[in-house]
Enzyme design. Structure first.
Site, short mmCIF file in Angstrom:
data_model
loop_
_atom_site.label_atom_id
_atom_site.label_comp_id
_atom_site.label_asym_id
_atom_site.label_seq_id
_atom_site.Cartn_x
_atom_site.Cartn_y
_atom_site.Cartn_z
N SER A 60 -35.32 -90.12 -55.68
CA SER A 60 -34.21 -89.27 -56.12
C SER A 60 -34.72 -88.09 -56.94
O SER A 60 -35.75 -88.16 -57.62
CB SER A 60 -33.24 -90.07 -56.97
N1 SAH Z 1 -33.36 -93.95 -56.69
C1 SAH Z 1 -34.48 -94.23 -55.80
C2 SAH Z 1 -34.27 -93.67 -54.42
C3 SAH Z 1 -33.40 -94.49 -53.63
S1 SAH Z 1 -33.25 -93.95 -51.97
C4 SAH Z 1 -35.73 -93.64 -56.37
O1 SAH Z 1 -35.67 -93.06 -57.44
O2 SAH Z 1 -36.78 -93.76 -55.72
C5 SAH Z 1 -32.02 -95.11 -51.51
C6 SAH Z 1 -32.53 -96.48 -51.25
O3 SAH Z 1 -31.40 -97.29 -51.00
C7 SAH Z 1 -33.42 -96.58 -50.03
O4 SAH Z 1 -34.64 -97.15 -50.38
C8 SAH Z 1 -32.62 -97.46 -49.07
O5 SAH Z 1 -33.42 -98.33 -48.29
C9 SAH Z 1 -31.76 -98.25 -50.04
N2 SAH Z 1 -30.52 -98.80 -49.47
C10 SAH Z 1 -29.62 -98.21 -48.65
N3 SAH Z 1 -28.61 -99.03 -48.37
C11 SAH Z 1 -28.87 -100.20 -49.03
C12 SAH Z 1 -28.21 -101.47 -49.12
N4 SAH Z 1 -27.07 -101.73 -48.48
N5 SAH Z 1 -28.78 -102.44 -49.88
C13 SAH Z 1 -29.93 -102.22 -50.54
N6 SAH Z 1 -30.61 -101.05 -50.49
C14 SAH Z 1 -30.09 -100.06 -49.74
#
Ligand code: SAH
Length: 209
Positions: A60
């Site tokens: 993010s």
């Molecule tokens: N905030 C994180 C970035 C997250 S990107 C950082 O700072 O690195 C969003 C993440 O959500 C991804 O890794 C994706 O695989 C996960 N994701 C999406 N849908 C999801 C779900 N239903 N359950 C768990 N994880 C999920």
């Protein structure tokens, strides 16, 4: 490239964009974001931008990490927090400074393993990682004072609302093409929904990978 000056420049930018909470700014200043991306991208780690972390996902943007953290903490103390979408673990590391314990769910095993190693290496001990589909939350640990979703579903998953404590808040992007960030607070007699701003997140997906 990961110098104090580069980091200070990022903090100044976040302040310009309206991040006011000094503890949040301090957390962004001290969490080493360059350790949450591949070495080849480390020189861009203190730019205020999302960056690829593999598996079609992104770390993010610092602004959004700061904003979501601020939204969660300004509404009251945080003991137990649920994070959906560990990704690189960067948001987890920032949020971990503001709560007693944080449960972080990720549906892509490879990302979760890397995030776990980073968090351990930084000696952050209040994070519990789960390889799980976050669309049903984590009922066995509910209720939560805060829930943060780092991926955008089309609609607010009902289970997440049900797992909020009274006074608890859910910070979540909603929508497909056009996404909006909301903070939803559970009150004695229902939910209060506040629009925050337009955002861009990766999609929330169900099932494990
Ligand atoms: N905030 C994180 C970035 C997250 S990107 C950082 O700072 O690195 C969003 C993440 O959500 C991804 O890794 C994706 O695989 C996960 N994701 C999406 N849908 C999801 C779900 N239903 N359950 C768990 N994880 C999920």
């Amino acid at each position: 490239m990961t110098s104090q000056r580069t980091r200070d420049r990022l903090i100044a930018r976040l302040q310009d964009q309206g991040i006011r909470n000094f503890e949040v700014l301090d957390a962004i200043r001290s969490v080493p974001r360059h350790l949450f991306v591949d070495e080849a991208l480390a020189h861009r780690a203190y730019e205020d931008t999302a960056l690829p972390i593999g598996n079609n996902q992104t770390i993010s943007q610092p602004y959004i990490v700061a904003r979501m953290t601020e939204l969660l903490i300004e509404a009251g103390p945080l003991e137990k927090v649920l994070e959906i979408g560990t990704g690189s673990g960067y948001q987890t590391a920032v949020l971990a400074r503001f709560c007693k314990e944080i449960y972080s769910l990720e549906r892509i095993k490879a990302l979760q393993e890397k995030a776990r190693k980073r968090i351990r290496a930084l000696k952050i001990h209040n994070v519990v990682f789960r390889y799980a589909d976050g669309s049903v939350g984590l009922a066995e640990k509910a209720p939560f004072d805060g829930i943060l979703a780092a991926a955008a579903p089309a609609e607010v998953p009902r289970e997440l609302l049900d797992q909020l404590a009274i006074g608890g808040r859910l910070v979540i992007p909603i929508g497909e093409q056009e996404q909006k960030l909301y903070r939803i607070t559970r009150t004695e007699d229902g939910f209060q929904k506040e629009f925050v701003e337009d955002v861009r997140f990766v999609p929330f997906r169900s099932g494990l990978r």
